[in-house]
Design a protein around this motif. Structure first.
Motif, PDB file in Angstrom:
ATOM      1  N   GLU A 129       0.831  -1.203   0.000  1.00 14.09           N
ATOM      2  CA  GLU A 129       0.000   0.000   0.000  1.00 14.09           C
ATOM      3  C   GLU A 129       0.867   1.256   0.000  1.00 14.09           C
ATOM      4  O   GLU A 129       0.587   2.221  -0.726  1.00 14.09           O
ATOM      5  N   PHE A 132       2.292   1.844  -3.465  1.00 14.83           N
ATOM      6  CA  PHE A 132       1.304   2.417  -4.389  1.00 14.83           C
ATOM      7  C   PHE A 132       1.126   3.906  -4.115  1.00 14.83           C
ATOM      8  O   PHE A 132       1.097   4.721  -5.048  1.00 14.83           O
ATOM      9  N   ALA A 211      -5.655   0.685  -8.540  1.00 12.44           N
ATOM     10  CA  ALA A 211      -5.404  -0.091  -7.321  1.00 12.44           C
ATOM     11  C   ALA A 211      -6.160  -1.420  -7.370  1.00 12.44           C
ATOM     12  O   ALA A 211      -5.643  -2.456  -6.939  1.00 12.44           O
ATOM     13  N   LEU A 216      -5.345  -4.213  -4.884  1.00 10.27           N
ATOM     14  CA  LEU A 216      -5.489  -3.339  -3.714  1.00 10.27           C
ATOM     15  C   LEU A 216      -6.846  -2.637  -3.747  1.00 10.27           C
ATOM     16  O   LEU A 216      -6.973  -1.485  -3.321  1.00 10.27           O
TER      17      LEU A 216
END
Length: 433
Positions: A129, A132, A211, A216
């Motif tokens: 995370e 990203f 994402a 994600l």
């Protein structure tokens, strides 16, 4: 002649009698102050890099050690973090760390924890995370350049590249686009500014889709500040620009669960540990594990926190709004503001557990950023010579507003900062007696 009973602090509504609040801060031992930052103890500015904080205010927070935490959608760290602002105020980062002058609490909407010495962690956040999120700022910069390449007005903007650099907040846990600088530059081109708002909104949705493709899909959401509340799916609503109102200026790409109301539980969990030696929600609790609705959050408090140890909570914020639309007899009420829900939860806890929690509102409309409705003060026919608040920050037609603002600092962050410093001095003096 009968004498009206004196109101308890939490019974006040839009009151300017801040001396009543001061009495609580000075004399009540078991209090928990949960406070926003921008617009509360710092002025709102177009370029976040120009923010400043009063070093005496920072020192004053130490008088409430263990009873004071910040809760912000901004961040502690990074080029635009609050830590850097504090270090510049004192001119010596080593001194700030040694003396424990960093502001403790939760940033990034609740996913970035910091103690007094500036030790930072991201409970519940994965490396994937964070990786990203690290790619979001350069993506925003590319998008801004592309937007203005397609607009003839780009030539009218002074120092376009500097504006782009000022508008991209490279926050570790909540990278953002801040359009305040562009709003100022595009005053003569309101449609282009609104197009820019829409383009940033589209970009945020594209990032969410990207994402999803990378596995994600449940990791992120978009926070708009200010906003018009949430739609039926729980998504925040963009606040379009209007005359003399920039509308939504901050487009924050944030981690799921990073909502301020969940942060209230995270701070309350830590506060209980300080006083009782145990965490009601467990030592590893983080905001990403919390439920989403105010009702569920309140139920979690009732089920896990012993009422006898519950502090008197004081929520301090500056971003609360509402709007009412009446189109052909159909009335729609929108209630928003990034501080609304955390303040509402604090108030709900106080009502449910009868602790008298207090909500404090700072009028930040006098800053450089023009998207806050100022409170209106003056004399009322029932107030005699006394100056009172005639209108709060919400729409006067919103007669069912659920959030009660108990005390108002109508002169903004400087008034609140001076008030806080005085209360800190008197609390320390009271402790020494």
């Amino acid at each position: 002649m009968s004498v009206s009973p004196q109101l308890l602090p939490h019974e006040h509504t839009l009151s300017l009698k801040t001396e009543v609040l001061a009495d609580v801060l000075i004399n009540v031992e078991n209090i928990l102050i949960i406070q926003d930052l921008d617009g509360v103890c710092m002025g709102l500015v177009k370029d976040p890099l120009t923010r400043v904080i009063d070093r005496n205010y920072v020192k004053a927070t130490q008088a409430f050690e263990g009873h004071f935490y910040v809760l912000t959608n901004g961040e502690h760290i990074g080029e635009r973090g609050v830590n850097g602002i504090i270090e510049r105020a004192f001119g010596n980062p080593a001194e700030v760390k040694a003396k424990g002058l960093y502001l403790p609490g939760l940033a990034g909407g609740g996913v970035q924890w910091q103690d007094r010495q500036g030790n930072v962690s991201h409970p519940g956040v994965s490396e994937a995370e964070l990786e990203f999120l690290a790619e979001v700022p350069p993506t925003i910069k590319r998008r801004l350049r592309r937007f203005f390449e397609q607009k003839s007005t780009a030539a009218e903007i002074e120092n376009l590249e500097e504006c782009i650099q000022a508008s991209v907040l490279e926050n570790k846990a909540s990278p953002s686009a801040n359009l305040n600088t562009f709003y100022d530059q595009l005053r003569e081109y309101p449609q282009i500014y609104m197009d820019l708002q829409k383009d940033m909104q589209n970009l945020m949705q594209e990032l969410l889709q990207e994402a999803q493709i990378k596995g994600l899909g449940d990791s992120f959401f978009v926070h708009y500040a200010p906003n018009l509340g949430r739609d039926l799916n729980g998504q925040e609503l963009l606040r379009p620009a209007q005359a003399q109102d920039s509308g939504t200026t901050d487009f924050q790409f944030m981690l799921q669960g990073a909502i301020k109301e969940a942060g209230v539980l995270g701070l309350l969990n830590r506060y209980y540990f300080q006083r009782t030696g145990s965490y009601p929600l467990g030592e590893d609790f983080n905001v990403r594990q919390a439920p989403k609705t105010l009702e569920e959050l309140l139920a979690l408090v009732k089920a896990n926190f012993d009422p006898k140890d519950m502090p008197l909570m004081i929520g301090v914020g500056d971003t609360v709004n509402s709007s009412v639309e009446d189109i052909q007899g159909r009335v729609t009420v929108r209630r928003g503001g990034s501080d609304r829900n955390f303040l509402q939860l604090i108030q709900n806890i106080g009502q449910e557990l009868n602790t008298g929690n207090i909500i404090v509102y700072i009028d930040s409309s006098q800053g450089e950023v023009k998207n806050r409705k100022p409170v209106k003060i003056g004399q009322h026919e029932t107030s005699g010579d006394e100056i009172v608040v005639l209108e709060g920050p919400g729409d006067v037609r919103d007669v069912d507003e659920p959030l009660t603002l108990n005390f108002v600092f109508h002169k903004g962050h400087q008034q609140y900062s001076q008030f806080f410093q005085k209360a800190a001095r008197e609390r320390e003096a009271s402790d020494q007696r």
